[in-house]
Design a protein around this motif. Sequence first.
Motif, PDB file in Angstrom:
ATOM      1  N   VAL A  84     -29.429  66.007 -23.047  1.00 23.24           N
ATOM      2  CA  VAL A  84     -30.983  65.840 -21.927  1.00 23.24           C
ATOM      3  C   VAL A  84     -31.278  64.687 -21.658  1.00 23.24           C
ATOM      4  O   VAL A  84     -31.444  64.856 -20.206  1.00 23.24           O
ATOM      5  N   TYR A  85     -31.317  63.826 -22.255  1.00 25.56           N
ATOM      6  CA  TYR A  85     -31.665  62.393 -22.105  1.00 25.56           C
ATOM      7  C   TYR A  85     -30.993  61.965 -20.790  1.00 25.56           C
ATOM      8  O   TYR A  85     -31.475  61.358 -19.629  1.00 25.56           O
ATOM      9  N   LEU A  96     -28.836  63.455 -18.540  1.00 20.57           N
ATOM     10  CA  LEU A  96     -28.842  64.300 -17.404  1.00 20.57           C
ATOM     11  C   LEU A  96     -30.321  64.208 -16.691  1.00 20.57           C
ATOM     12  O   LEU A  96     -30.356  64.093 -15.548  1.00 20.57           O
ATOM     13  N   HIS A  97     -31.371  64.018 -17.278  1.00 21.19           N
ATOM     14  CA  HIS A  97     -32.704  63.908 -16.626  1.00 21.19           C
ATOM     15  C   HIS A  97     -32.850  62.672 -16.077  1.00 21.19           C
ATOM     16  O   HIS A  97     -33.387  62.563 -14.965  1.00 21.19           O
ATOM     17  N   CYS A 105     -37.436  71.692 -17.574  1.00 15.82           N
ATOM     18  CA  CYS A 105     -36.086  71.766 -17.012  1.00 15.82           C
ATOM     19  C   CYS A 105     -35.857  72.867 -15.857  1.00 15.82           C
ATOM     20  O   CYS A 105     -35.252  72.721 -14.876  1.00 15.82           O
ATOM     21  N   ILE A 133     -40.430  64.693 -19.951  1.00 17.83           N
ATOM     22  CA  ILE A 133     -39.303  64.954 -20.725  1.00 17.83           C
ATOM     23  C   ILE A 133     -38.960  63.789 -21.627  1.00 17.83           C
ATOM     24  O   ILE A 133     -38.749  64.137 -22.897  1.00 17.83           O
ATOM     25  N   CYS A 169     -39.403  64.782 -25.795  1.00 16.87           N
ATOM     26  CA  CYS A 169     -38.580  64.948 -26.777  1.00 16.87           C
ATOM     27  C   CYS A 169     -38.141  64.072 -27.825  1.00 16.87           C
ATOM     28  O   CYS A 169     -37.810  64.446 -29.123  1.00 16.87           O
ATOM     29  N   SER A 218     -30.596  57.102 -22.528  1.00 11.83           N
ATOM     30  CA  SER A 218     -31.288  57.042 -21.210  1.00 11.83           C
ATOM     31  C   SER A 218     -30.984  55.830 -20.146  1.00 11.83           C
ATOM     32  O   SER A 218     -31.014  55.994 -18.998  1.00 11.83           O
ATOM     33  N   LEU A 264     -26.985  69.577 -12.071  1.00  9.72           N
ATOM     34  CA  LEU A 264     -27.299  68.959 -13.362  1.00  9.72           C
ATOM     35  C   LEU A 264     -28.436  69.433 -14.053  1.00  9.72           C
ATOM     36  O   LEU A 264     -28.722  69.492 -15.083  1.00  9.72           O
ATOM     37  N   ALA A 265     -29.533  69.772 -13.217  1.00 17.09           N
ATOM     38  CA  ALA A 265     -30.798  70.394 -13.748  1.00 17.09           C
ATOM     39  C   ALA A 265     -30.296  71.782 -14.286  1.00 17.09           C
ATOM     40  O   ALA A 265     -30.835  72.013 -15.625  1.00 17.09           O
ATOM     41  N   CYS A 296     -29.065  70.722 -17.672  1.00 17.37           N
ATOM     42  CA  CYS A 296     -30.336  70.366 -18.473  1.00 17.37           C
ATOM     43  C   CYS A 296     -31.079  71.534 -19.034  1.00 17.37           C
ATOM     44  O   CYS A 296     -31.450  71.482 -20.301  1.00 17.37           O
ATOM     45  N   SER A 335     -31.769  72.883 -22.939  1.00 20.10           N
ATOM     46  CA  SER A 335     -33.134  72.984 -23.398  1.00 20.10           C
ATOM     47  C   SER A 335     -33.227  74.489 -24.294  1.00 20.10           C
ATOM     48  O   SER A 335     -33.865  74.582 -25.233  1.00 20.10           O
TER      49      SER A 335
END
Length: 409
Positions: A222-223, A225-226, A286, A316, A320, A342, A372-373, A376, A380
């Motif tokens: 998640v980290y 990708l965001h 997300c 995000i 998280c 990140s 990508l979203a 993500c 989530s």
Amino acid sequence: MSATSGADLPEAGKPLLTTVAITASCVAFAVIGALQALYGPAIPALREQYGISPAVAGLSLSAHFVGALLGVLIYHVLRGRLNNRVLLGGSYLLMAAGAAAFAFSPDWIPALAGAFVTGLGFGGIDYGLNQLFAVGFGRRSTAMLNLLNGHFGIGAIAGPALIGWLGADRYPEIFLGIGVVCLLIPVTLGGVAAREPAPAAVEGGAAAGARVLPVIAVFIGVYVLHVAIETGVGGWEPTHLEAVGYGAATAATATSAYWAAMTIGRFVVAPLSLRWSAPSILTVCCAGMAGFLALAAVPALAPYAYFGVGLMIAPIFPTCLPWLNRAVPGVAAAGAYVIAASMIGGVAFPPLLGAVIDTMDVKTVPLVLLGLAAACAAMSVWLRGNASDPDGVIGLREAGAVRTDTHAT
């Protein structure tokens, strides 16, 4: 876990940070936000001073990020041996020394070394304060982390504005000023607890058995990708908007608005996090990222949609981190992993996205990022079902019982 548990009242009822230390931490995050954003606007002056190409001048930011990544890892390794005050104080001194060296180095190689040393301090401050805020406020940690990281955004907006006002050739004085602030902040470290309390296992949490590694891995996903989406929009939004018919000035303004949304979103979510759980916030954000990126593929909506993407990305990171600490309380390195991830994502993904987009029409930028979203968002949903967060679910009645017990008066 009750509101009066050890996690909510660290060190037998004493706060991890006093009000003065909290204020100083927010100032520190504004400073590191400004510092990170200063390298780009300083490039014209760096080229003139050292007689280097734009690509070589851009290595200053790369050196900074390499140092920051190492700073996170070194801080984590030393946490068991040195206390928070020593580690944070050392990080501030490193950043001050590096900023001064970068500002006044007679040659380019020492300047790069200065950027690297600055990054070491930056990484320590970023990791150390994020961790303290993640565990130091009990159920309010998500709100406090959003406030802390919101100040990073304020600095990131103010830094380039300062260079625009004073001129790129005044970057040495600006970096020196940052160094001076970094020398003043350690005066407040007496308000920082020397040690965090030992984490208590969360009954029924995701820390049990073989689920720990998958949970950490998905949080890292998640980290990464965001941050990839964050830097992808920041880097490609102007090009995409111009490609679909907007003028350069409009594209630049829309991109500035996107970065402003990254700051606004954190301040907006801070009070909302007292009523909504971290899993709910992450899932909504997300899904919102994906929805706004889909709208960005419509030329007439694109500038406004990118602003929405910024609002959705903003919470995000700070939302998280406390959830991760609650989900895997026995894994002290989890926070270091995701913060380092990140940073790696911020460095590695822009060229990777560039390579992908180079093979396609630039008008497909929102759709590439939408993929990508979507990934993500899927992560989530998985985390919501597999990384339990019993202390993070706060309804209106519970929120009323969560007071400022962890603040010093």
